[in-house]
Design a protein around this motif. Sequence first.
Motif, PDB file in Angstrom:
ATOM      1  N   UNK A 123      18.431 -49.783  91.796  1.00 13.21           N
ATOM      2  CA  UNK A 123      17.581 -50.128  92.776  1.00 13.21           C
ATOM      3  C   UNK A 123      18.086 -49.711  94.318  1.00 13.21           C
ATOM      4  N   UNK A 124      19.524 -50.285  94.713  1.00 13.65           N
ATOM      5  CA  UNK A 124      20.172 -49.647  95.654  1.00 13.65           C
ATOM      6  C   UNK A 124      20.184 -48.472  95.985  1.00 13.65           C
ATOM      7  N   UNK A 125      20.507 -47.327  95.121  1.00 13.01           N
ATOM      8  CA  UNK A 125      20.258 -45.991  94.988  1.00 13.01           C
ATOM      9  C   UNK A 125      18.639 -45.645  95.134  1.00 13.01           C
ATOM     10  N   UNK A 126      17.982 -46.483  94.310  1.00 16.31           N
ATOM     11  CA  UNK A 126      15.943 -46.028  94.846  1.00 16.31           C
ATOM     12  C   UNK A 126      16.172 -46.313  96.075  1.00 16.31           C
ATOM     13  N   UNK A 127      16.637 -47.298  96.780  1.00 17.58           N
ATOM     14  CA  UNK A 127      16.153 -47.612  97.889  1.00 17.58           C
ATOM     15  C   UNK A 127      16.867 -46.809  98.654  1.00 17.58           C
ATOM     16  N   UNK A 128      17.740 -46.097  98.842  1.00 19.30           N
ATOM     17  CA  UNK A 128      18.358 -44.984  99.831  1.00 19.30           C
ATOM     18  C   UNK A 128      17.227 -43.690  99.428  1.00 19.30           C
ATOM     19  N   UNK A 129      16.968 -43.837  98.174  1.00 20.49           N
ATOM     20  CA  UNK A 129      15.927 -42.562  98.119  1.00 20.49           C
ATOM     21  C   UNK A 129      15.317 -43.137  99.221  1.00 20.49           C
ATOM     22  N   UNK A 130      14.598 -44.083  99.617  1.00 20.15           N
ATOM     23  CA  UNK A 130      13.164 -44.192  99.782  1.00 20.15           C
ATOM     24  C   UNK A 130      13.242 -44.594 101.159  1.00 20.15           C
ATOM     25  N   UNK A 131      14.063 -44.312 101.803  1.00 16.79           N
ATOM     26  CA  UNK A 131      14.718 -44.303 103.521  1.00 16.79           C
ATOM     27  C   UNK A 131      15.018 -42.627 103.529  1.00 16.79           C
ATOM     28  N   UNK A 132      14.871 -41.892 102.273  1.00 12.85           N
ATOM     29  CA  UNK A 132      14.998 -40.773 103.049  1.00 12.85           C
ATOM     30  C   UNK A 132      13.426 -40.163 102.952  1.00 12.85           C
ATOM     31  N   UNK A 133      12.559 -40.212 101.618  1.00 10.77           N
ATOM     32  CA  UNK A 133      11.322 -40.473 101.997  1.00 10.77           C
ATOM     33  C   UNK A 133       9.985 -40.860 103.288  1.00 10.77           C
ATOM     34  N   UNK A 134      10.921 -41.695 104.085  1.00 14.03           N
ATOM     35  CA  UNK A 134      10.266 -42.240 104.907  1.00 14.03           C
ATOM     36  C   UNK A 134      10.876 -41.511 106.075  1.00 14.03           C
ATOM     37  N   UNK A 135      12.035 -40.750 106.458  1.00 18.27           N
ATOM     38  CA  UNK A 135      12.271 -40.156 107.102  1.00 18.27           C
ATOM     39  C   UNK A 135      11.395 -38.777 107.599  1.00 18.27           C
ATOM     40  N   UNK A 136      10.408 -38.532 106.856  1.00 21.64           N
ATOM     41  CA  UNK A 136       9.692 -37.469 106.679  1.00 21.64           C
ATOM     42  C   UNK A 136       8.724 -37.485 107.430  1.00 21.64           C
ATOM     43  N   UNK A 137       8.099 -37.255 108.072  1.00 21.70           N
ATOM     44  CA  UNK A 137       6.382 -37.625 108.640  1.00 21.70           C
ATOM     45  C   UNK A 137       5.648 -37.404 106.848  1.00 21.70           C
ATOM     46  N   UNK A 138       4.998 -38.645 107.045  1.00 22.46           N
ATOM     47  CA  UNK A 138       4.104 -39.440 105.755  1.00 22.46           C
ATOM     48  C   UNK A 138       3.136 -38.367 105.232  1.00 22.46           C
ATOM     49  N   UNK A 139       2.281 -38.160 105.593  1.00 22.89           N
ATOM     50  CA  UNK A 139       1.389 -37.036 105.670  1.00 22.89           C
ATOM     51  C   UNK A 139       1.638 -35.721 104.807  1.00 22.89           C
ATOM     52  N   UNK A 140       2.734 -34.687 105.733  1.00 20.70           N
ATOM     53  CA  UNK A 140       2.857 -33.689 104.578  1.00 20.70           C
ATOM     54  C   UNK A 140       4.011 -34.189 103.730  1.00 20.70           C
ATOM     55  N   UNK A 141       4.668 -35.430 103.340  1.00 19.61           N
ATOM     56  CA  UNK A 141       5.487 -35.529 102.588  1.00 19.61           C
ATOM     57  C   UNK A 141       4.182 -36.050 101.615  1.00 19.61           C
ATOM     58  N   UNK A 142       2.760 -36.880 101.770  1.00 21.34           N
ATOM     59  CA  UNK A 142       1.779 -37.233 100.547  1.00 21.34           C
ATOM     60  C   UNK A 142       0.956 -35.252 100.010  1.00 21.34           C
ATOM     61  N   UNK A 143       1.056 -34.331 101.078  1.00 23.83           N
ATOM     62  CA  UNK A 143       0.920 -33.482 100.062  1.00 23.83           C
ATOM     63  C   UNK A 143       1.844 -33.036  99.485  1.00 23.83           C
ATOM     64  N   UNK A 144       3.295 -32.830  99.612  1.00 26.36           N
ATOM     65  CA  UNK A 144       3.789 -32.521  98.428  1.00 26.36           C
ATOM     66  C   UNK A 144       3.753 -33.246  96.900  1.00 26.36           C
ATOM     67  N   UNK A 145       3.675 -34.891  97.535  1.00 29.43           N
ATOM     68  CA  UNK A 145       3.086 -35.196  95.904  1.00 29.43           C
ATOM     69  C   UNK A 145       2.016 -35.103  94.939  1.00 29.43           C
ATOM     70  N   UNK A 146       0.972 -34.652  96.282  1.00 37.64           N
ATOM     71  CA  UNK A 146      -0.118 -34.282  95.271  1.00 37.64           C
ATOM     72  C   UNK A 146      -0.286 -33.147  94.580  1.00 37.64           C
ATOM     73  N   UNK A 147       0.692 -31.931  95.277  1.00 39.93           N
ATOM     74  CA  UNK A 147       1.029 -30.477  94.584  1.00 39.93           C
ATOM     75  C   UNK A 147       1.353 -30.638  93.479  1.00 39.93           C
ATOM     76  N   UNK A 148       2.898 -31.837  93.496  1.00 37.42           N
ATOM     77  CA  UNK A 148       3.832 -31.830  91.751  1.00 37.42           C
ATOM     78  C   UNK A 148       2.999 -32.331  91.162  1.00 37.42           C
ATOM     79  N   UNK A 149       1.994 -33.801  91.368  1.00 38.49           N
ATOM     80  CA  UNK A 149       1.685 -34.671  90.473  1.00 38.49           C
ATOM     81  C   UNK A 149       0.609 -33.192  89.477  1.00 38.49           C
ATOM     82  N   UNK A 150       0.522 -32.592  89.882  1.00 36.13           N
ATOM     83  CA  UNK A 150      -0.769 -31.774  89.150  1.00 36.13           C
ATOM     84  C   UNK A 150      -0.268 -30.809  87.915  1.00 36.13           C
ATOM     85  N   UNK A 151       0.927 -30.318  88.659  1.00 38.52           N
ATOM     86  CA  UNK A 151       1.727 -30.093  87.491  1.00 38.52           C
ATOM     87  C   UNK A 151       1.569 -30.666  86.098  1.00 38.52           C
ATOM     88  N   UNK A 152       1.753 -32.128  85.441  1.00 39.64           N
ATOM     89  CA  UNK A 152       1.655 -32.839  84.354  1.00 39.64           C
ATOM     90  C   UNK A 152       0.500 -33.121  84.282  1.00 39.64           C
TER      91      UNK A 152
END
Length: 259
Positions: free
Chosen positions: A190-219
């Motif tokens: 859980x601590x490691x997940x919080x640390x990783x979430x912090x790295x996610x939050x350092x990115x511009x949120x809309x650009x990050x979400x575009x990556x989410x939409x792209x990668x989910x399409x694969x599965x």
Amino acid sequence: MSEYQTMTYHRDGRIGYVTLNRPQALNAVNDQFEEDIAEALLEFDMDEDAWVAIIHGEGRAFCAGADIKQRFVEMTPRQSALRSRGTSAEGYLARTINWKPVIAAVHGYCLGAGLSLAGECDLIVASEEAQFGITETRRGLPGARVWAKCNAFMPSKILSEMVITGEPIAAAELYRLGLINRLVPTGQHLDAAKELAGKVLEAPPLASRSGVRLTRRQWVMDLYDAGMYLQPLQLHKTEDFQESARAYVEKRRPEYGAR
């Protein structure tokens, strides 16, 4: 905090937490769980102040898979009819409004429906003792849904072995093959997940979400193809499936007849 029957949702800063809360059943998935996870993820999706989510489990496991007794042995006629009709190829996270990143923080067992849920998450953190498995195979059911979500990011003969045998695989092997983003000592998931979430939050949120939409399409595409290919098998109607479910509840070794 929002409390559902089988889980909770709360936010701390920009991080939303979905906590699976059936520890007495190793967070196994029953019908109420299915309803609750959809509601909790929708709440996160609509929470404008939450920009990333962490899904984790209370007790000794992330999620040990389906609640065999409730979902298979004691199926009502309605549940049987729904299973015959088939399940949606979209899973829990294929359709959202805001496409915000979701991290699975895994410990203990991550089996069957648990691996299906973790596989949909955009990132996975796991502790060293965690075990992952496509246990649908051992229950006499096709493991297509779980296989497709993992195959999009970890195509390998190890994954073939998982879906053919149903045997669990250690987190370290799946980390080596790229399904897991962070492998950490037991108790630190859980601590490691919080640390990783912090790295996610350092990115511009809309650009990050575009990556989410792209990668989910694969599965989603793999899952749709696998489901359409295997749906005619109707393995839940076989004698082997009934025998597997009974043997699990009765705590004995199943005797299969390939019927």
